[in-house]
Design a protein around this motif. Sequence first.
Motif, PDB file in Angstrom:
ATOM      1  N   LYS A  34     -55.307 -11.537   9.822  1.00 56.50           N
ATOM      2  CA  LYS A  34     -54.451 -10.367   9.632  1.00 56.50           C
ATOM      3  C   LYS A  34     -53.108 -10.613  10.305  1.00 56.50           C
ATOM      4  N   ARG A  35     -52.030 -10.293   9.614  1.00 58.76           N
ATOM      5  CA  ARG A  35     -50.692 -10.417  10.183  1.00 58.76           C
ATOM      6  C   ARG A  35     -50.375  -9.153  10.981  1.00 58.76           C
ATOM      7  N   PHE A  36     -50.060  -9.349  12.230  1.00 56.23           N
ATOM      8  CA  PHE A  36     -49.747  -8.226  13.110  1.00 56.23           C
ATOM      9  C   PHE A  36     -48.304  -7.795  12.940  1.00 56.23           C
ATOM     10  N   GLY A  37     -48.070  -6.506  12.807  1.00 52.61           N
ATOM     11  CA  GLY A  37     -46.718  -5.991  12.910  1.00 52.61           C
ATOM     12  C   GLY A  37     -46.272  -6.153  14.356  1.00 52.61           C
ATOM     13  N   LEU A  38     -44.986  -6.040  14.600  1.00 51.75           N
ATOM     14  CA  LEU A  38     -44.481  -6.230  15.955  1.00 51.75           C
ATOM     15  C   LEU A  38     -45.092  -5.232  16.929  1.00 51.75           C
ATOM     16  N   GLY A  39     -45.182  -3.977  16.536  1.00 54.62           N
ATOM     17  CA  GLY A  39     -45.774  -2.957  17.414  1.00 54.62           C
ATOM     18  C   GLY A  39     -47.210  -3.276  17.768  1.00 54.62           C
ATOM     19  N   ALA A  40     -47.999  -3.695  16.793  1.00 54.77           N
ATOM     20  CA  ALA A  40     -49.399  -4.043  17.037  1.00 54.77           C
ATOM     21  C   ALA A  40     -49.506  -5.273  17.930  1.00 54.77           C
ATOM     22  N   ALA A  41     -48.618  -6.240  17.745  1.00 57.81           N
ATOM     23  CA  ALA A  41     -48.624  -7.441  18.583  1.00 57.81           C
ATOM     24  C   ALA A  41     -48.300  -7.088  20.031  1.00 57.81           C
ATOM     25  N   ILE A  42     -47.359  -6.203  20.207  1.00 55.05           N
ATOM     26  CA  ILE A  42     -46.984  -5.775  21.561  1.00 55.05           C
ATOM     27  C   ILE A  42     -48.177  -5.106  22.244  1.00 55.05           C
TER      28      ILE A  42
END
Length: 106
Positions: A61-69
């Motif tokens: 799954k590719r994480f959005g920036l917010g989810a990665a943070i």
Amino acid sequence: KVLMSFSSWLEKQPDYDFCSWGDYDKKQFMQDCEYHGIAYPFTGNHRNLKAEFSVAMGNKKRFGLGAAIRKMGLEFEGTAHRGIDDARNIARVYRQLLRSHNERKN
């Protein structure tokens, strides 16, 4: 004018990678340069940090920036989708990812 000034500065950098969270920024730059008849300024590598982060997390799954943070235990600083704030937060995620990677190696 700004892109031409930036291109001149970029030419003086001996080795660089153009990094972005996903491929959108690269595609947008290319499209805008073509539209305005300006040379695409990035001759170095492009690194999709969104893809690199997902691989490092062992997740398809590719994480959005917010989810990665959030995944890195951080909080978003600034305003989402504001260029400078996104760039700073991407750098924070990448630094944290490198720290985690180095700690696992040692």
